[in-house]
Structure formats: C-alpha cells, structure tokens
Design a protein around this motif. Structure first.
Motif, PDB file in Angstrom:
ATOM      1  N   CYS A 107      36.472 -89.276 -58.818  1.00 45.89           N
ATOM      2  CA  CYS A 107      36.749 -89.102 -60.155  1.00 45.89           C
ATOM      3  C   CYS A 107      36.796 -90.147 -61.065  1.00 45.89           C
ATOM      4  O   CYS A 107      37.842 -90.873 -61.500  1.00 45.89           O
ATOM      5  CB  CYS A 107      38.107 -88.442 -60.241  1.00 45.89           C
ATOM      6  SG  CYS A 107      38.455 -87.418 -61.861  1.00 45.89           S
TER       7      CYS A 107
ATOM      8  N   ILE B  48      36.601 -91.349 -64.334  1.00 52.10           N
ATOM      9  CA  ILE B  48      36.891 -91.031 -66.069  1.00 52.10           C
ATOM     10  C   ILE B  48      37.572 -92.262 -66.712  1.00 52.10           C
ATOM     11  O   ILE B  48      38.607 -92.664 -66.408  1.00 52.10           O
ATOM     12  CB  ILE B  48      37.721 -89.810 -65.888  1.00 52.10           C
ATOM     13  CG1 ILE B  48      36.909 -88.681 -65.542  1.00 52.10           C
ATOM     14  CG2 ILE B  48      38.101 -89.418 -67.488  1.00 52.10           C
ATOM     15  CD1 ILE B  48      38.032 -87.645 -65.271  1.00 52.10           C
TER      16      ILE B  48
ATOM     17  N   ARG C  75      40.225 -82.476 -72.227  1.00 51.14           N
ATOM     18  CA  ARG C  75      39.097 -82.100 -71.385  1.00 51.14           C
ATOM     19  C   ARG C  75      38.917 -82.956 -70.420  1.00 51.14           C
ATOM     20  O   ARG C  75      38.762 -82.629 -69.271  1.00 51.14           O
ATOM     21  CB  ARG C  75      37.667 -82.293 -72.407  1.00 51.14           C
ATOM     22  CG  ARG C  75      37.826 -80.899 -73.332  1.00 51.14           C
ATOM     23  CD  ARG C  75      36.686 -80.973 -74.177  1.00 51.14           C
ATOM     24  NE  ARG C  75      36.558 -79.824 -75.485  1.00 51.14           N
ATOM     25  CZ  ARG C  75      35.819 -79.926 -76.420  1.00 51.14           C
ATOM     26  NH1 ARG C  75      34.751 -80.928 -76.575  1.00 51.14           N
ATOM     27  NH2 ARG C  75      35.661 -78.781 -77.176  1.00 51.14           N
ATOM     28  N   ALA C  76      38.964 -84.422 -70.620  1.00 53.82           N
ATOM     29  CA  ALA C  76      38.854 -85.336 -69.609  1.00 53.82           C
ATOM     30  C   ALA C  76      39.975 -85.209 -68.586  1.00 53.82           C
ATOM     31  O   ALA C  76      39.617 -85.277 -67.063  1.00 53.82           O
ATOM     32  CB  ALA C  76      38.811 -86.863 -70.309  1.00 53.82           C
TER      33      ALA C  76
ATOM     34  N   SER D 259      41.794 -82.690 -67.748  1.00 52.67           N
ATOM     35  CA  SER D 259      41.965 -81.375 -66.950  1.00 52.67           C
ATOM     36  C   SER D 259      40.921 -81.529 -65.966  1.00 52.67           C
ATOM     37  O   SER D 259      41.396 -80.930 -64.778  1.00 52.67           O
ATOM     38  CB  SER D 259      41.528 -80.503 -68.003  1.00 52.67           C
ATOM     39  OG  SER D 259      42.399 -80.264 -69.053  1.00 52.67           O
ATOM     40  N   ARG D 260      39.702 -82.287 -66.250  1.00 50.62           N
ATOM     41  CA  ARG D 260      38.738 -82.468 -64.871  1.00 50.62           C
ATOM     42  C   ARG D 260      39.398 -83.181 -63.730  1.00 50.62           C
ATOM     43  O   ARG D 260      39.581 -83.069 -62.782  1.00 50.62           O
ATOM     44  CB  ARG D 260      37.575 -83.169 -65.238  1.00 50.62           C
ATOM     45  CG  ARG D 260      36.825 -82.079 -66.464  1.00 50.62           C
ATOM     46  CD  ARG D 260      35.451 -82.595 -66.492  1.00 50.62           C
ATOM     47  NE  ARG D 260      35.233 -83.949 -66.974  1.00 50.62           N
ATOM     48  CZ  ARG D 260      35.291 -84.175 -68.219  1.00 50.62           C
ATOM     49  NH1 ARG D 260      35.378 -83.450 -69.113  1.00 50.62           N
ATOM     50  NH2 ARG D 260      35.098 -85.698 -68.684  1.00 50.62           N
ATOM     51  N   PHE D 261      40.201 -84.309 -64.223  1.00 46.79           N
ATOM     52  CA  PHE D 261      40.871 -85.134 -63.208  1.00 46.79           C
ATOM     53  C   PHE D 261      42.117 -84.687 -62.661  1.00 46.79           C
ATOM     54  O   PHE D 261      42.194 -84.586 -61.527  1.00 46.79           O
ATOM     55  CB  PHE D 261      41.513 -86.358 -64.139  1.00 46.79           C
ATOM     56  CG  PHE D 261      42.231 -87.544 -63.407  1.00 46.79           C
ATOM     57  CD1 PHE D 261      41.505 -88.169 -62.097  1.00 46.79           C
ATOM     58  CD2 PHE D 261      43.445 -87.500 -63.607  1.00 46.79           C
ATOM     59  CE1 PHE D 261      42.164 -89.008 -61.423  1.00 46.79           C
ATOM     60  CE2 PHE D 261      44.213 -88.398 -62.909  1.00 46.79           C
ATOM     61  CZ  PHE D 261      43.782 -89.235 -61.845  1.00 46.79           C
TER      62      PHE D 261
ATOM     63  N   SER E  86      42.561 -81.475 -61.894  1.00 45.35           N
ATOM     64  CA  SER E  86      42.232 -80.424 -60.747  1.00 45.35           C
ATOM     65  C   SER E  86      41.950 -81.190 -59.604  1.00 45.35           C
ATOM     66  O   SER E  86      41.846 -80.271 -58.685  1.00 45.35           O
ATOM     67  CB  SER E  86      40.654 -79.753 -61.435  1.00 45.35           C
ATOM     68  OG  SER E  86      39.782 -80.871 -61.405  1.00 45.35           O
ATOM     69  N   LYS E  87      41.731 -82.252 -59.647  1.00 45.42           N
ATOM     70  CA  LYS E  87      41.397 -82.973 -58.217  1.00 45.42           C
ATOM     71  C   LYS E  87      42.820 -83.417 -57.480  1.00 45.42           C
ATOM     72  O   LYS E  87      42.718 -83.473 -56.265  1.00 45.42           O
ATOM     73  CB  LYS E  87      40.764 -84.248 -58.414  1.00 45.42           C
ATOM     74  CG  LYS E  87      39.378 -83.994 -58.909  1.00 45.42           C
ATOM     75  CD  LYS E  87      38.484 -83.380 -58.114  1.00 45.42           C
ATOM     76  CE  LYS E  87      37.084 -83.147 -58.539  1.00 45.42           C
ATOM     77  NZ  LYS E  87      35.986 -82.393 -57.659  1.00 45.42           N
TER      78      LYS E  87
END
Length: 408
Positions: free
Chosen positions: A153, A155, A168-169, A171-173, A175-176
């Motif tokens: 990941c 970012i 946004r950034a 949230s992607r991180f 989720s992991k």
C-alpha cells in the motif's frame, strides 16, 4: 467471561430537609445533607472536593480539566468558628446551596439538580470484562510499517492537503488494516478546525477552539471505546498546537510503585462517564441533546493476570460520583478517589512522561486509545486536523497474520 451483579432499585429522594457543615474524622470538612423520600430519610456526608469538582458555573469551567489542583481549590473561605462552622462560607436559602471558596470563586447548587448529581435513581448492573494481555508501546508503529510492506500500500500522504484528498487516500489504506469505528462524528473520516468559516471542520465545542486540551483518552462515554485514533494535520497552527502523548500503562505502573493505595482505588473503583452533544449537526436540530453514557468502568482496568488492559481517563466527561446513602459510596471513598485521580493526573504530567510533537502535513499518527493519553497545547492561527477511529481488535487480528508475538 462476563459477571453481572444487579442491585435492587430504590425510590428517588425528592426533598432536602437540612444542610450543615461537619468535620469527618477521615474525609475532613464535609457538608451534611439530609434527604427524604416517601419511605425514609438519609444523611449524606459529602466532602467539599465533590462540590468544587462538580461546580458548573462558567468562570469555573476549567475545574474538571484542572484535576491536578482540585484538592487545593476545595477549601472554603471565612473564619473557622465553633461547632465546625465557617461564617457565611456555606449557606442554604430558597432551595439554593451557596459555597464561597478560598480562591474567591462561588459555587451554587439548586435543590433538584443537587439531588440528581448526588443520588442515582436506580442501580446500574455492573459488568466486569476481562481483557487481553499487556501490549508493547512500540507495537502500533511497527504494525503500520509492516502492513504497508505486506499490503503493498504505497500512498504518499504529503500531498493530501485537503480533507477530501486525505479522506480518499486514507480510506484505501485503512481498508487494508482495519475498518472504521464510527462515532457521532461520522462513520469514517472527520475533520476539526478552529476556523468558523470552515464548514466541514467547525463545531461549537472546546475541541474546535484554539484552547489547550488536557490529557485524556477519547470517547470514555462509550461502553466500547474506539481503540485506535488516527491524526493527520492538514493545516498546522502558526504557533503552538503540539500533540502530547503519555504512556498510560507506564504512568499506572509508576503510580502503583509510588502510591499503591491510589493505584488500588483507580483499579478497583468503577465510575461513569457521560457526554451530551447539543450541536444541530448531530441532533438534527432537536432540543433534546444526544447523550452517550458508559457505566461502571475503572480508570485503570486490569486483566485477570493483573496486567494492564485499558486506561479510561477523561476528566471532562467523567460523571459525578453519586451517593445513595447506603454506604456504597461514602465520604471516605469519595475523598480517596479524588486523591487517587489527582495523583494519576500528576503522574501523567510528570516532565519525564510526555512525548511532544507538532504534527505537519504528511505525517499520520496512530494512537492506541486503550493505552495512550493524549493532549493538545494551545495555539494561534488556523489549525485543521483530519482523522478517524479504527477498530483495535480488527487491527490486531489482521496483524497476527504477520506477527507471532501479538497476544490474544
């Protein structure tokens, strides 16, 4: 394993028949309050420190946050007279109790509100929860670094200068590593700003000002506190605004070694926390506030091996210690609790305890809310923070895929 102990409810007291000063052999100067209901009378000896701590006047609003000095403030003015009376220091007229303190402050308590503060209308079932073993302070930074490598990941948060970009950034991180732990701030990301023109980040609350926030853990008014707090700075203050971190487990260990009786009180005395939210954003313009309550949890929670499980420390949202007149919370216990609570606050404020850091854009801070007490210094200029809460149990569960030494 959960153990429930339920006490019988009792009728609420509705009448204060008399109030006078007295000297308690162990609790010092107290105010004796005689209460009456339809069935019986009872006398409560309430230490002065209880009244000072629960004063709600505007010019004494910092009292609950200034627990470090509460015992010194809880002294009344006036010349000491015979029969343990202080001339004009304590009066009860027209259903109003007035107390003049030695520092010039005056507290007033009205009949109905005083009874509500002192006495619970019914007993709350006590729940004792056994938690996991002690965690290493360096675990969380190590976990996050490991997740970044394992999950690939990559970012760069240094370019996320707006709340939308960071949300946004991250949230992607997130989720992991762990799902969001929703609160009344929202289900995922939130932003805090002292700028009144910031529609996304301003609310009418002390958190949204430039004032100091003293050491605390978040959401002690929740039965299930968020386990991980995430902070990211979008706009740093011109001056001040440093974040302070203190290892609550280390502070508890120091307290146990230096003041065993205070440690015993804080680890064995269950207390309540309560928070009322009146912001239209959360109450949908209702006149009834949004209320969060957590009952019967100690400040220092131990596991079944007498190791540290969780710290719940938030003077601002701690409920009054109530007395039901049947000896379960007497004047000695109240005085002992305040002395212990003050001792823990002073231990956390020891110059050797805190780590201070001014967050800058691009730095994401993960805080173990079960262990770390944090604070914010006063500042000047605009300061905008974003962040979220994560489920601690989920984070640790996923971490066990990559670590062999994380206890269950």
């Amino acid at each position: 394993m959960l153990k429930h102990i339920t006490a019988r409810p009792f009728r609420a007291f509705t009448v204060i028949s008399s109030i006078e000063l007295l000297q308690h052999s162990k609790a010092g100067t107290c105010i004796s309050i005689s209460l009456r209901n339809e069935e019986s009378d009872t006398n409560l000896a309430v230490p002065l420190v209880w009244f000072r701590d629960n004063c709600r006047s505007e010019d004494d609003s910092a009292t609950t946050d200034s627990i470090v000095n509460v015992m010194e403030k809880a002294r009344i003015s006036g010349k000491y007279c015979v029969k343990y009376r202080f001339r004009n220091a304590v009066t009860y007229e027209h259903d109003r109790l007035s107390i003049k303190w030695i520092d010039g402050h005056k507290s007033e308590f009205y009949h109905e509100s005083l009874i509500q503060l002192l006495v619970k209308s019914k007993q709350i079932p006590k729940t004792y929860i056994v938690s996991g073993k002690d965690l290493n302070l360096g675990l969380f930074p190590l976990l996050i670094s490991k997740f970044i490598l394992k999950c690939k990941c990559k970012i760069d948060f240094s370019e996320t200068f707006s709340f939308t970009d960071f949300s946004r950034a991250f949230s992607r991180f997130a989720s992991k590593i762990a799902p969001f732990h929703g609160t009344y701030f929202g289900d995922d990301m939130w932003t805090i700003s002292n700028d009144h023109d910031d529609r996304d980040g301003y609310r009418v609350d002390v958190d949204y000002t430039d004032a100091e926030l003293t050491l605390h853990t978040d959401f002690t008014s929740f039965t299930h506190m968020p386990g991980v707090v995430v902070f990211h700075c979008l706009h740093p203050a011109a001056e001040g605004g440093e974040t302070t971190l203190v290892d609550g487990f280390a502070a508890a260990e120091m307290l146990k070694n230096e003041n065993p009786s205070a440690f015993a009180v804080l680890s064995e005395t269950p207390i309540d926390h309560r928070n009322e939210i009146r912001d239209d954003e959360y109450t949908q313009s209702s006149s009834t506030p949004l209320v969060a309550c957590a009952y019967s949890k100690p400040v220092i929670e131990l596991n079944d091996e007498r190791g540290y499980a969780q710290i719940r420390f938030n003077p601002r949202y701690r409920s009054p210690l109530r007395m039901n007149g049947r000896g379960t919370t007497g004047p000695e216990e109240i005085t002992a609790f305040y002395e212990a609570y003050q001792a823990f606050a002073r231990t956390c404020s020891d110059p050797n305890m805190p780590i201070m850091r001014k967050l800058e854009p691009g730095t994401v801070l993960f805080v173990d809310n079960f262990r770390i007490v944090h604070a914010r210094s006063a500042f000047t200029g605009k300061r905008q923070m974003s962040g979220c809460y994560l489920f601690r149990d989920c984070l640790l569960a996923r971490a066990r895929l990559h670590f062999d030494n994380i206890p269950c």
